[in-house]
Scaffold this motif. Structure first.
Motif, short mmCIF file in Angstrom:
data_model
loop_
_atom_site.label_atom_id
_atom_site.label_comp_id
_atom_site.label_asym_id
_atom_site.label_seq_id
_atom_site.Cartn_x
_atom_site.Cartn_y
_atom_site.Cartn_z
N ASP A 102 -12.83 -11.25 47.48
CA ASP A 102 -12.92 -10.07 48.36
C ASP A 102 -13.72 -10.36 49.63
O ASP A 102 -13.46 -9.77 50.68
N VAL A 103 -14.68 -11.25 49.54
CA VAL A 103 -15.48 -11.60 50.73
C VAL A 103 -14.59 -12.32 51.75
O VAL A 103 -14.68 -12.07 52.96
N LEU A 104 -13.71 -13.18 51.27
CA LEU A 104 -12.80 -13.86 52.18
C LEU A 104 -11.83 -12.86 52.81
O LEU A 104 -11.55 -12.96 54.02
N LYS A 157 -23.59 -13.49 49.70
CA LYS A 157 -24.47 -12.33 49.57
C LYS A 157 -25.12 -12.00 50.91
O LYS A 157 -25.16 -10.83 51.33
N ALA A 158 -25.62 -13.00 51.59
CA ALA A 158 -26.30 -12.77 52.87
C ALA A 158 -25.30 -12.30 53.94
O ALA A 158 -25.64 -11.45 54.78
N TYR A 159 -24.10 -12.83 53.90
CA TYR A 159 -23.07 -12.42 54.87
C TYR A 159 -22.71 -10.95 54.69
O TYR A 159 -22.62 -10.21 55.67
N LYS A 207 -19.14 -1.51 49.65
CA LYS A 207 -18.51 -1.73 48.35
C LYS A 207 -18.68 -3.16 47.89
O LYS A 207 -18.95 -3.45 46.71
N LEU A 208 -18.56 -4.09 48.84
CA LEU A 208 -18.78 -5.49 48.49
C LEU A 208 -20.25 -5.71 48.07
O LEU A 208 -20.53 -6.45 47.11
N GLN A 209 -21.15 -5.08 48.80
CA GLN A 209 -22.57 -5.22 48.50
C GLN A 209 -22.88 -4.67 47.10
O GLN A 209 -23.71 -5.25 46.35
N ALA A 210 -22.25 -3.56 46.75
CA ALA A 210 -22.49 -2.98 45.43
C ALA A 210 -21.96 -3.86 44.31
O ALA A 210 -22.49 -3.87 43.18
N GLY A 211 -20.91 -4.63 44.57
CA GLY A 211 -20.32 -5.50 43.56
C GLY A 211 -21.01 -6.83 43.44
O GLY A 211 -20.71 -7.61 42.53
N LYS A 212 -21.90 -7.15 44.39
CA LYS A 212 -22.55 -8.45 44.35
C LYS A 212 -23.90 -8.40 43.63
O LYS A 212 -24.74 -7.62 43.96
#
Length: 212
Positions: A102-104, A157-159, A207-212
């Motif tokens: 998902d990050v990509l 995570k930092a990105y 949403k990405l942050q919550a999943g990481k």
């Protein structure tokens, strides 16, 4: 006493008359003005070749300055260009760092959406880079350098965290600076559409942050 004869008068009288005429002519010659007695006007002074040229008094039209609204709008466009360029550069860095999943997908969306917004912003007209835009670029370069030192899951995570913070800041920039500076309807519409896209990106990043 002897009276003058006619012959004597005939000889003497013309001489006396000629003498009287001569005396009268002499008196007239004495009273006639001589060349030295004539009034001569003073000569005009010669021009000074070393004197500075006389100022040009020809009226010249005043230089028109840009309207305050146009200047603020140009600065606002410059700010949005700087923000878009940072998002594209950050996305390219994430792709080069081999982010996955998902990050990509998020990084690819950032590159596509902000790349298009960058082109649309440049097409709107003159943009200027003021102090605020230069400060934004300086801060973005520092963030990119810090991210570049990371790798793997730590980088991902930092990105994502940087994307949440960055899009939150851009929303505040649009509401507080860009929208009030928009003088043209086309620019206002562009800023409005940009805000909607940035809000969408922020939701996705959270949403990405919550999943990481």
């Amino acid at each position: 006493m002897l009276r003058p004869t006619r012959h004597y008068l005939a000889l003497v009288l013309p001489a006396l008359l000629l003498g009287a005429c001569g005396d009268r002519r002499a008196q007239e010659d004495d009273t006639a003005p001589t060349p030295s007695d004539e009034v001569v006007a003073p000569a005009a002074p010669a021009p000074d070749v070393n004197a500075p040229p006389a100022p040009d008094t020809t009226d010249t039209p005043p230089t028109s300055a840009p309207a305050p609204g146009a200047t603020a709008q140009a600065d606002a466009l410059g700010l949005l260009i700087a923000a878009n360029e940072h998002e594209v550069a950050a996305a390219e860095q994430a792709i080069a760092k081999k982010v996955t999943g998902d990050v990509l997908a998020f990084a690819n969306m950032m590159k596509t959406d902000h790349g298009k917004n960058l082109a649309d912003t440049r097409a709107l007209g003159t943009a200027t880079e003021g102090t605020q835009a230069m400060e934004m670029r300086t801060q973005a370069d520092a963030e990119m350098a810090a991210l570049g030192a990371l790798s793997g899951a730590e980088y991902e995570k930092a990105y994502v965290e940087a994307m949440v913070k960055g899009h939150t800041d851009v929303l505040a920039l649009i509401d507080g600076t860009l929208m009030p500076a928009a003088a043209d309807d086309a620019v206002k519409a562009h800023f409005t559409a940009t805000r909607a896209a940035v809000a969408k990106h922020l939701d996705a990043a959270k949403k990405l942050q919550a999943g990481k």
